[in-house]
Motif scaffolding. Structure first.
Motif, mmCIF file in Angstrom:
data_model
loop_
_atom_site.group_PDB
_atom_site.id
_atom_site.type_symbol
_atom_site.label_atom_id
_atom_site.label_comp_id
_atom_site.label_asym_id
_atom_site.label_seq_id
_atom_site.Cartn_x
_atom_site.Cartn_y
_atom_site.Cartn_z
ATOM 1 N N GLN B 109 0.898 -1.086 0.204
ATOM 2 C CA GLN B 109 -0.061 0.011 0.041
ATOM 3 C C GLN B 109 0.858 1.054 0.048
ATOM 4 O O GLN B 109 2.030 1.066 0.617
ATOM 5 C CB GLN B 109 -0.822 0.077 1.264
ATOM 6 C CG GLN B 109 -2.031 0.845 1.439
ATOM 7 C CD GLN B 109 -2.854 0.482 2.504
ATOM 8 O OE1 GLN B 109 -3.366 -0.349 2.695
ATOM 9 N NE2 GLN B 109 -3.406 1.581 3.146
ATOM 10 N N TRP B 110 0.654 2.313 -0.974
ATOM 11 C CA TRP B 110 1.363 3.595 -0.891
ATOM 12 C C TRP B 110 0.414 4.832 -0.738
ATOM 13 O O TRP B 110 -0.987 4.708 -0.823
ATOM 14 C CB TRP B 110 2.080 3.717 -2.202
ATOM 15 C CG TRP B 110 1.345 3.719 -3.476
ATOM 16 C CD1 TRP B 110 0.916 4.702 -4.221
ATOM 17 C CD2 TRP B 110 0.891 2.460 -4.047
ATOM 18 N NE1 TRP B 110 0.464 4.149 -5.182
ATOM 19 C CE2 TRP B 110 0.092 2.677 -5.229
ATOM 20 C CE3 TRP B 110 1.002 1.071 -3.804
ATOM 21 C CZ2 TRP B 110 -0.387 1.793 -6.159
ATOM 22 C CZ3 TRP B 110 0.330 0.457 -4.671
ATOM 23 C CH2 TRP B 110 -0.106 0.454 -5.845
ATOM 24 N N GLY B 111 0.880 5.790 -0.047
ATOM 25 C CA GLY B 111 0.241 7.068 0.000
ATOM 26 C C GLY B 111 0.958 7.887 1.299
ATOM 27 O O GLY B 111 2.170 7.925 1.118
ATOM 28 N N ASP B 112 0.550 8.963 1.774
ATOM 29 C CA ASP B 112 1.073 9.714 2.431
ATOM 30 C C ASP B 112 1.352 9.360 3.771
ATOM 31 O O ASP B 112 0.280 9.052 4.602
ATOM 32 C CB ASP B 112 0.119 11.152 2.745
ATOM 33 C CG ASP B 112 0.604 12.022 3.682
ATOM 34 O OD1 ASP B 112 1.868 12.192 3.765
ATOM 35 O OD2 ASP B 112 -0.123 12.787 4.270
ATOM 36 N N PRO B 113 2.239 9.043 4.451
ATOM 37 C CA PRO B 113 2.729 8.484 5.516
ATOM 38 C C PRO B 113 2.189 9.336 6.862
ATOM 39 O O PRO B 113 1.769 8.797 7.934
ATOM 40 C CB PRO B 113 4.107 8.173 5.807
ATOM 41 C CG PRO B 113 4.756 8.386 4.523
ATOM 42 C CD PRO B 113 3.569 9.512 3.502
ATOM 43 N N THR B 114 2.207 10.728 6.602
ATOM 44 C CA THR B 114 1.843 11.653 7.465
ATOM 45 C C THR B 114 0.127 11.698 7.722
ATOM 46 O O THR B 114 -0.228 12.011 8.710
ATOM 47 C CB THR B 114 2.367 12.970 7.435
ATOM 48 O OG1 THR B 114 1.601 13.720 6.296
ATOM 49 C CG2 THR B 114 3.708 13.172 7.049
ATOM 50 N N GLU B 115 -0.346 11.253 6.794
ATOM 51 C CA GLU B 115 -1.790 11.310 6.621
ATOM 52 C C GLU B 115 -2.297 12.981 7.132
ATOM 53 O O GLU B 115 -3.442 12.926 7.305
ATOM 54 C CB GLU B 115 -2.425 10.398 7.692
ATOM 55 C CG GLU B 115 -2.300 8.913 7.376
ATOM 56 C CD GLU B 115 -2.903 7.965 8.333
ATOM 57 O OE1 GLU B 115 -4.239 8.149 8.473
ATOM 58 O OE2 GLU B 115 -2.320 7.043 9.047
ATOM 59 N N LYS B 116 -1.490 13.760 6.713
ATOM 60 C CA LYS B 116 -1.997 15.147 6.900
ATOM 61 C C LYS B 116 -1.909 15.934 5.690
ATOM 62 O O LYS B 116 -1.981 17.278 5.768
ATOM 63 C CB LYS B 116 -0.835 15.593 7.956
ATOM 64 C CG LYS B 116 -1.372 15.255 9.378
ATOM 65 C CD LYS B 116 -0.469 15.623 10.417
ATOM 66 C CE LYS B 116 -0.519 15.203 11.699
ATOM 67 N NZ LYS B 116 0.416 15.399 12.701
ATOM 68 N N LYS B 117 -1.282 15.691 4.554
ATOM 69 C CA LYS B 117 -1.027 16.312 3.365
ATOM 70 C C LYS B 117 -2.600 16.687 2.807
ATOM 71 O O LYS B 117 -3.318 15.535 2.793
ATOM 72 C CB LYS B 117 -0.381 15.395 2.455
ATOM 73 C CG LYS B 117 0.255 16.161 1.050
ATOM 74 C CD LYS B 117 1.243 15.103 0.443
ATOM 75 C CE LYS B 117 1.751 15.986 -0.971
ATOM 76 N NZ LYS B 117 2.494 15.295 -1.873
ATOM 77 N N ALA B 118 -2.531 17.803 2.539
ATOM 78 C CA ALA B 118 -4.059 18.241 1.852
ATOM 79 C C ALA B 118 -3.933 17.836 0.513
ATOM 80 O O ALA B 118 -3.370 17.640 -0.350
ATOM 81 C CB ALA B 118 -3.830 19.944 1.797
ATOM 82 N N GLU B 226 -4.769 6.836 -1.230
ATOM 83 C CA GLU B 226 -4.344 5.854 -0.681
ATOM 84 C C GLU B 226 -4.620 4.358 -1.628
ATOM 85 O O GLU B 226 -5.651 4.148 -1.428
ATOM 86 C CB GLU B 226 -4.956 5.668 0.787
ATOM 87 C CG GLU B 226 -4.136 4.629 1.492
ATOM 88 C CD GLU B 226 -3.044 5.139 2.378
ATOM 89 O OE1 GLU B 226 -2.334 4.497 2.897
ATOM 90 O OE2 GLU B 226 -2.745 6.438 2.541
ATOM 91 N N LEU B 227 -3.614 3.957 -2.190
ATOM 92 C CA LEU B 227 -3.701 2.934 -3.080
ATOM 93 C C LEU B 227 -3.023 1.458 -2.653
ATOM 94 O O LEU B 227 -2.092 1.771 -1.868
ATOM 95 C CB LEU B 227 -3.418 3.012 -4.497
ATOM 96 C CG LEU B 227 -4.128 4.373 -5.174
ATOM 97 C CD1 LEU B 227 -3.438 4.652 -6.394
ATOM 98 C CD2 LEU B 227 -5.662 3.995 -5.370
#
Lengths: 338, 338
Positions: B109-118, B226-227
């Motif tokens: 799975q990949w995406g923004d590790p911080t979960e905060k990126k707008a 998030e994919l």
């Protein structure tokens, strides 16, 4: 008596896991791992150390140890090849061999890269007929070595999958059987043992993590010196075409996450790519080998677990599938007493 | 006319691949890859560059480039999420994000590790009803955007698998449909278009290499930021519970062979473990993006290929399975003109 027990188990499972999820609050349903965590101590079955094959690979790039533990199959399956594997381990034959092939979505394979290393004497030449096992006695599957319990759980909304009918679980293993039973012989029909016989052919299933015996073209069936494990979607077309001898129960990631080989069929093309095997031993010959246990496939908790795998009702899910293929219901195995 | 063509195709396939293997010499049967290699040029369908998603990961430990190419699904499937993905790629949103999770026999799975990126403005909120598509017209599946061809090939000896009935292929993709068709409405019954209608619900299938949209608990359906891709046995219980948006068609090994995460659910626990994503672009925005084509699932060669996957008769095999589950018949994709 046997039938009564079966019905009691079913009723218990249904009471705990009603099929009509929409009538109840989702949070009431435990997930498959939660069901396994709550299984009673007596529902777990110890795995004998002598049925473990412990393979130590060379350390990884960061110097970390890589140990893979395989559980060998019990009778009646593949005992000819497994006997050879016990001899090969006792002779330390694999020490100094290597992982030679990693094909994405298929298999990781290990053995002698030179293909010239002499084998120990006395290895059996196992016939193709041993890829499957036939003969059934009543509710039990009769084998040359006795009877095993027929699968209690049958996966799938229609009790079949694309490969055979039905699939199920027996003594801790995933198995399937042929759709067409052979006719009883006259001797079998007249035998008390066979009175309620429904004959079938049963065989183990190529699921993720299963370990099989590499071979050359038929009628060669392989000795057991060249082994592989499934690292992708279940290649069920290999069922009954290659011998299965066990499954990886710990350290699977050391085989599944290796770089894919760039040669034909994923074979590594140089010594540098191959992962050296330091040693392969039976578990009873390894002083620090951990002990393992599996959740009895004949237990109430396993029935609930299999049902939950086929009908996911834990909070994440909105539509239970209403079925699962056999490879999506792996038998839970853990370190003993955990 | 349509029926006549279908029968002609069947006859051609049967003539080339008789079912009774034992009557003929095994060597006469080409393997699935051989059938694909011999397919005619006109049986291959070009994939538009704008339907590719090109993801460049940071180089590996040896400095080697790691490019992953994903083909996005066509209408009628998942177009709400795919529209979001096009916007995210255009905004270069994934640049500087990372692979955050690798769970063995499940997903990367990949995406923004911080979960905060707008997120970019204007992303659609897609309803759960979009996990599947209903309505059928005659032999064709009617969608909001038109008709797609119903599967010509049905896998498995009994035309079903453990999850649904039947599975099949349409416009280059693996799909399945529900066993229970909904009733026609009065308007539909009286419509000329719908005269031969057999209604069904169809949806794409969680096979190895398929790409889906991570989400939180229902009714959240995820944005597409998030994919994940499937790196193990097909988790078909996710069908209709998560949106599928495409499949990896090149570079799958860069996602499947990553070290498994040691946190819960295989999440990486430190920045050092995460694999940085350098960029994600639509194929038409990447100057050196290769071009691809897939073997038409409506072609004679695909029918022969699917049949050969379900009934392996090339020399290695001694017992054809007589069926295959849908995930064991991946649609052949290759670089164009190869």
């Amino acid at each position: 008596m046997k039938n009564k027990i079966s019905i009691a188990l079913c009723a218990a499972a249904l009471a705990a896991f009603p099929l009509r999820a929409e009538e109840t609050v989702k949070e009431e349903y435990p997930s498959p791992p939660e069901i396994v965590a709550k299984a009673k101590a007596e529902e777990w079955v110890a795995i004998a150390q002598s049925d473990l094959l412990v393979m130590d690979l060379a350390t990884d790039a960061k110097g970390k140890a890589r140990r893979v533990v395989i559980q060998l199959m019990p009778a009646p399956f593949s005992q000819g090849w497994i006997g050879n594997i016990r001899k090969l381990a006792a002779a330390h034959w694999w020490d100094g061999t290597a992982v030679v092939r990693v094909q994405d979505n298929y298999v990781t394979q290990w053995g002698d890269p030179t293909e010239k290393k002499a084998l120990p004497e006395g290895l059996a030449v196992v016939p193709e007929s041993e890829y499957e096992t036939s003969q059934v006695c009543g509710e039990m599957v009769l084998t040359q070595r006795g009877c095993i319990i027929e699968p209690a759980f049958r996966s799938g909304p229609s009790k079949v999958d694309a490969y055979s009918e039905p699939t199920g679980f027996s003594n801790g293993w995933l198995i399937t059987k042929s759709r067409q039973a052979r006719k009883l012989t006259k001797v079998e029909r007249n035998s008390a043992t066979w009175r309620q016989a429904r004959l079938a052919t049963v065989w183990p299933v190529h699921c993720y993590g299963m370990v099989g015996v590499g071979r050359n073209l038929s009628p060669n069936t392989g000795t057991g010196a060249e082994l592989y494990t499934v690292i992708g979607h279940a290649p069920r077309h290999l069922d009954r075409n290659i011998a299965l001898v066990g499954r990886v129960i710990e350290g699977m990631e050391h085989l599944s996450s290796l770089p894919r080989g760039t040669g034909a069929l994923g074979f590594y093309e140089s010594d540098e790519e191959r992962v050296p095997i330091l040693s392969v031993r039976l578990g009873n010959e390894v002083a620090d080998a951990p002990t393992f246990e599996y959740l009895s496939t004949e237990s109430v908790s396993f029935a609930a677990y299999a049902d939950a795998r086929a009908n996911r009702r834990d909070p994440f899910f909105i539509k239970p599938a209403g079925g699962a293929d056999i490879c999506n219901i792996p038998v839970p195995v853990r370190r003993k007493g955990k």
